[in-house]
Write a protein that holds these residues in place. Sequence first.
Motif, PDB file in Angstrom:
ATOM      1  N   ASP A 171     -48.492   2.548 -21.938  1.00  0.00           N
ATOM      2  CA  ASP A 171     -47.668   3.759 -21.918  1.00  0.00           C
ATOM      3  C   ASP A 171     -47.137   4.142 -23.299  1.00  0.00           C
ATOM      4  O   ASP A 171     -46.514   5.203 -23.443  1.00  0.00           O
ATOM      5  CB  ASP A 171     -46.496   3.582 -20.952  1.00  0.00           C
ATOM      6  N   LYS A 172     -47.334   3.292 -24.287  1.00  0.00           N
ATOM      7  CA  LYS A 172     -47.009   3.542 -25.692  1.00  0.00           C
ATOM      8  C   LYS A 172     -45.513   3.619 -25.983  1.00  0.00           C
ATOM      9  O   LYS A 172     -45.042   3.056 -26.974  1.00  0.00           O
ATOM     10  CB  LYS A 172     -47.724   4.800 -26.207  1.00  0.00           C
ATOM     11  N   TRP A 173     -44.747   4.365 -25.172  1.00  0.00           N
ATOM     12  CA  TRP A 173     -43.330   4.540 -25.500  1.00  0.00           C
ATOM     13  C   TRP A 173     -42.556   3.225 -25.586  1.00  0.00           C
ATOM     14  O   TRP A 173     -41.611   3.147 -26.396  1.00  0.00           O
ATOM     15  CB  TRP A 173     -42.646   5.525 -24.545  1.00  0.00           C
ATOM     16  N   TRP A 200     -40.756   0.392 -33.560  1.00  0.00           N
ATOM     17  CA  TRP A 200     -40.838   1.190 -34.800  1.00  0.00           C
ATOM     18  C   TRP A 200     -39.557   1.991 -35.011  1.00  0.00           C
ATOM     19  O   TRP A 200     -39.007   2.040 -36.121  1.00  0.00           O
ATOM     20  CB  TRP A 200     -42.052   2.119 -34.742  1.00  0.00           C
ATOM     21  N   ALA A 201     -39.058   2.611 -33.949  1.00  0.00           N
ATOM     22  CA  ALA A 201     -37.870   3.457 -34.070  1.00  0.00           C
ATOM     23  C   ALA A 201     -36.637   2.636 -34.406  1.00  0.00           C
ATOM     24  O   ALA A 201     -35.821   3.043 -35.254  1.00  0.00           O
ATOM     25  CB  ALA A 201     -37.658   4.235 -32.772  1.00  0.00           C
ATOM     26  N   MET A 223     -52.224  -3.822 -24.275  1.00  0.00           N
ATOM     27  CA  MET A 223     -52.483  -2.384 -24.345  1.00  0.00           C
ATOM     28  C   MET A 223     -53.014  -1.806 -23.030  1.00  0.00           C
ATOM     29  O   MET A 223     -53.093  -0.599 -22.873  1.00  0.00           O
ATOM     30  CB  MET A 223     -53.466  -2.083 -25.475  1.00  0.00           C
ATOM     31  N   GLY A 224     -53.337  -2.658 -22.090  1.00  0.00           N
ATOM     32  CA  GLY A 224     -53.745  -2.195 -20.771  1.00  0.00           C
ATOM     33  C   GLY A 224     -52.659  -2.375 -19.726  1.00  0.00           C
ATOM     34  O   GLY A 224     -52.881  -2.147 -18.540  1.00  0.00           O
ATOM     35  N   THR A 225     -51.475  -2.768 -20.179  1.00  0.00           N
ATOM     36  CA  THR A 225     -50.348  -3.040 -19.280  1.00  0.00           C
ATOM     37  C   THR A 225     -49.373  -1.875 -19.297  1.00  0.00           C
ATOM     38  O   THR A 225     -48.930  -1.446 -20.369  1.00  0.00           O
ATOM     39  CB  THR A 225     -49.611  -4.323 -19.715  1.00  0.00           C
ATOM     40  N   SER A 226     -49.023  -1.353 -18.140  1.00  0.00           N
ATOM     41  CA  SER A 226     -48.048  -0.262 -18.059  1.00  0.00           C
ATOM     42  C   SER A 226     -46.637  -0.816 -18.172  1.00  0.00           C
ATOM     43  O   SER A 226     -46.407  -2.033 -18.045  1.00  0.00           O
ATOM     44  CB  SER A 226     -48.195   0.479 -16.730  1.00  0.00           C
ATOM     45  N   ASP A 239     -47.839   7.480 -30.310  1.00  0.00           N
ATOM     46  CA  ASP A 239     -49.226   7.176 -30.705  1.00  0.00           C
ATOM     47  C   ASP A 239     -49.283   6.235 -31.898  1.00  0.00           C
ATOM     48  O   ASP A 239     -50.042   5.257 -31.894  1.00  0.00           O
ATOM     49  CB  ASP A 239     -49.976   8.471 -31.041  1.00  0.00           C
ATOM     50  N   ILE A 240     -48.492   6.522 -32.922  1.00  0.00           N
ATOM     51  CA  ILE A 240     -48.571   5.676 -34.123  1.00  0.00           C
ATOM     52  C   ILE A 240     -47.999   4.290 -33.852  1.00  0.00           C
ATOM     53  O   ILE A 240     -48.434   3.301 -34.453  1.00  0.00           O
ATOM     54  CB  ILE A 240     -47.890   6.338 -35.350  1.00  0.00           C
TER      55      ILE A 240
END
Length: 419
Positions: free
Chosen positions: A187-189, A195-196, A245-248, A393-394
Motif C-alpha cells: 500500500d506504500k503509505w 521517509w516523512a 512489498m506484497g503485504t497490505s 511512490d518514492i
Amino acid sequence: MKHMFGAVGIAVCSLCTVAAQADTTINILRVETGDPAQKAYLSTIGKDYEASHPGVKVNFEYLANEAYKSKLPTLLQSDAAPDIFYSWGGQTLADQAKAGFLKDISGLLNSDFLDTVPKSAVNAYSVEDKIYGLPIYATEVVFWVNTDLTAKAGVDHTQIKTWDDFLKAVQKIKDAGITPIVAGGKDKWPLHFYWAYLALRYGGADAINEAMQDDGENFESEPFVNAGRTFQELVKLEPFQSGMMGTSYEQASGMFGDGAAAFHLMGDWDYLPSRARSQSGKGLSDDQLAIMPFPMIDGDEAGADATFGGINGWAVSHNAPDEAADFLQHMISAKYQREAAKAGIFIPIVKGSDDAINNPFFKQVARDLSETSYHQIFLDQYLGASVGATVNDISADLAQEVITPEEAAAQIQEAWDFQ
C-alpha cells in the motif's frame, strides 16, 4: 431526499428502502476501520441522532483504505457523492474545496460547540477561513513494540533514543533470528511514515512548510535528501518480513498481532485492529505491548520533539443537506468523545475529554500530542493528492533501493511544481 452512493458497488438496496421513509438522509462514507468497536460506536451515534431528529436517517458505509482513496475523487464529482466523508485534512482538503466539492458549514455551526474544539484542529478543516469539515480525533505514528520479542533478543526498547540506537537494535533482533519489522509495503503509505518522519526530524516544521513556498527551500534541499539516505541505512539491514512489498497494511497489522515481528511503525489507531486482524482475533495482550517514539537524529535538533500523524475528521460535500453539519456537531460532542476515550477507540480532540482515557498507550500518545512543539499531518495528505501519491511512490522505491535519495527528492519537487 439524497440519493444513495451505490455507484461504488456497495449493496444498498435495503438501505434505499429505509431511506425512502425518511425526509432527509445523511449518507456518510468512511475508510474501513477493521475495528468492530468503532463501527458499533458510530452506529450508536447515528441511531441516537435519528431518535432525537424524527425524519432524518443516518447511513454509514465503509470502503477499504485503497479503494476509498481511489474512488472518492470520482464520487465527489458525481450525483452519488456522500454527504459526509472521512478526511485527513491538509492540501487534499484544500484542493477539494477549490474544486467546489465541499460545503462551507461555517454559518451552520454553533459558537459554543466551536469553543470546545482546539482552534488548530478546526483550522485543519478550514480553507481561507471557511470551515468545510470538523476533526474527530488526533493520531500519532509510533513504533508498536512486541516486548516478548525484544526481550528475547536482549533489546531494551526504552533505551532506543536515536536512529543509531534503533539500527543497532534492529541488527541485534535480526541476529537473534527474529524479524525486526513488519510493514505493509504493497500500500506504500505505511513506508512513507519512515521517509516523512525522518524529513521532519532533520528539518522540523520549517523545512516542510518552506518547501511548499515558491520562494523557499524546495523538496530537493538537505533534510529531504538526508531522509532518503537515512531510510536506506535501515533498508540495507533487510529488516522487513519476507514479501514485504506484497503485504497490505491490513495484513501487516494482523501479522504484528500474531507476533510476527518486534516492531510495527503505525498509528495509535492500530491498537484494536491489529488484534481483530490476528489469526486468533485476540492479538497481543497489553503486557506484551509497548509504544516507542520515532527515534531522534544524532546531532540534529530541528525536529527532535516533533510528532507525526493526523488530525482526522470529516468533510461535508457541496450538495449535503444542512443537517449534515448539525450531525457532525452531535457526533463530535463531548459526550461521545468521552465515550470513545473510555472505550479506547481513539484519542479525543474535544477539550477536556482526554481525562476519560483509560488505555495506557492512548494516555501516552495524548501526553505526546500535548507536549509536542509541532504536529505534522501525514505528508501524503498534507501535500495534496498528486504530490502525496509521489511521496508514497518514492518511499516504496527507496525501500526497494531502486532509486537514490537525490532522485526521490527531485521527483517530489517535480510533482509539487506540476500539481
